[in-house]
Design an enzyme around this catalytic site. Structure first.
Site, PDB file in Angstrom:
ATOM      1  N   GLY A  38       0.816  -1.216   0.000  1.00 36.07           N
ATOM      2  CA  GLY A  38       0.000   0.000   0.000  1.00 36.07           C
ATOM      3  C   GLY A  38       0.844   1.258   0.000  1.00 36.07           C
ATOM      4  N   GLY A  61       0.155  -1.419   6.523  1.00 34.25           N
ATOM      5  CA  GLY A  61      -0.856  -0.390   6.728  1.00 34.25           C
ATOM      6  C   GLY A  61      -2.210  -1.005   7.043  1.00 34.25           C
ATOM      7  N   GLY A  77      -7.672  -3.034   1.093  1.00 35.19           N
ATOM      8  CA  GLY A  77      -8.027  -2.001   0.115  1.00 35.19           C
ATOM      9  C   GLY A  77      -7.213  -2.160  -1.163  1.00 35.19           C
ATOM     10  N   GLU A 102      -1.101 -10.901   3.130  1.00 35.96           N
ATOM     11  CA  GLU A 102      -0.829 -10.129   4.352  1.00 35.96           C
ATOM     12  C   GLU A 102      -1.188 -10.948   5.585  1.00 35.96           C
ATOM     13  OE1 GLU A 102      -1.652  -5.734   2.340  1.00 35.96           O
ATOM     14  OE2 GLU A 102      -3.240  -6.692   3.482  1.00 35.96           O
TER      15      GLU A 102
HETATM   16  C1  5RP Z   1      -3.494  -3.593   1.050  1.00 36.72           C
HETATM   17  C2  5RP Z   1      -3.767  -3.119   2.413  1.00 36.72           C
HETATM   18  C3  5RP Z   1      -3.256  -1.770   2.783  1.00 36.72           C
HETATM   19  O1  5RP Z   1      -2.453  -1.890   3.908  1.00 36.72           O
HETATM   20  C4  5RP Z   1      -4.413  -0.867   3.075  1.00 36.72           C
HETATM   21  O2  5RP Z   1      -5.276  -0.841   1.948  1.00 36.72           O
HETATM   22  C5  5RP Z   1      -3.955   0.553   3.392  1.00 36.72           C
HETATM   23  O3  5RP Z   1      -3.418   1.137   2.247  1.00 36.72           O
HETATM   24  P1  5RP Z   1      -2.775   2.582   2.249  1.00 36.72           P
HETATM   25  O4  5RP Z   1      -1.519   2.509   3.058  1.00 36.72           O
HETATM   26  O5  5RP Z   1      -2.513   2.856   0.785  1.00 36.72           O
HETATM   27  O6  5RP Z   1      -3.781   3.536   2.834  1.00 36.72           O
HETATM   28  O7  5RP Z   1      -4.365  -3.765   3.223  1.00 36.72           O
HETATM   29  O8  5RP Z   1      -4.128  -4.825   0.793  1.00 36.72           O
END
Ligand code: 5RP
Length: 220
Positions: free
Chosen positions: A29, A82, A96, A103
């Site tokens: 992310g 994140g 997201g 993860e």
């Molecule tokens: C990806 C994730 C990310 O950690 C999450 O979407 C947060 O993203 P960002 O640091 O761009 O806000 O879970 O699968």
């Protein structure tokens, strides 16, 4: 101070948790991209990394950091990633970026999970951010019907395929007051690979960028 500045501050604070001569777990992310950038000055002090996505792997390797296959690694002292939302218990919504399954696998192996985020990510009750579910493609409609029974409104993430070749359903309209219970219930649906609730194994520490400061939040 912008959200991007807060992400960068949180990411830089996470570097202090890394132990020398170990393999670092690296998430996915925009906040993690700041963390990878922050590894540059200390990259000679670590053995390498395990990565939760093709995107993070490419970024790490471009920096000259060796990326190990998780199957060759049994000790990850620290995993940094994140989140899309966190509650005060450091239960998280993740995925997201669609990397939730890898993860979750790395968090299972890691001893300490350090979550890095800007202050907007800490919320009283999770669910405003749609909860991502990784699903085997042929099970999409069945899983969607079952998710409706759980009170959600699943939306197909159009045109997106995970690194594992699957699809994502994003569940809207949830108020997640029982994160562990919901994580378990969704994972019981046949065809679900995993869901983006990280409650049974949430974060151990949340480093939250807040203005110029980084707040260290522990689970309540
Ligand atoms: C990806 C994730 C990310 O950690 C999450 O979407 C947060 O993203 P960002 O640091 O761009 O806000 O879970 O699968």
């Amino acid at each position: 101070m912008s959200a991007q500045d807060e992400k960068r501050n949180a990411a830089e604070a996470a570097v202090k948790y890394i132990e020398e001569n170990t393999i670092v777990g690296v998430g996915t992310g925009s906040t993690v991209n700041c963390f990878i950038d922050a590894l540059e000055p200390i990259k000679h002090l670590i053995d390498g990394a395990v990565s939760s996505s093709v995107a993070s792997t490419e970024r790490l390797e471009a920096m000259g950091i060796r990326v190990y296959d998780l199957n060759t690694v049994d000790h990850i002292p620290v995993y940094v990633d994140g989140a899309d939302e966190s509650d005060a218990g450091l239960n998280l919504i993740k995925g997201g970026g669609g990397a939730l399954t890898r993860e979750k696998i790395i968090t299972a192996v890691a001893q300490k999970f350090i979550c890095i985020a800007d202050q907007s990510k800490l919320v009283p009750v999770m669910g405003a951010f749609p909860l991502p579910i990784e699903v085997i493609p042929m099970a999409r409609s069945y899983v969607a019907r079952e998710l409706v029974k759980l009170g959600g409104d699943p939306v197909y993430r159009d045109g997106f395929k995970t690194d594992n070749g699957n699809i994502i359903l994003d569940i809207h309209g949830l108020q997640i007051t029982d994160p562990k219970g919901l994580e378990t219930a969704i994972n019981q649906i046949t065809g679900v690979v995993t869901n983006g609730l990280f409650a049974h194994r949430g974060a151990d520490v949340l480093l939250l960028g807040r203005g110029d400061d980084v707040e260290t939040v522990l689970p309540q």
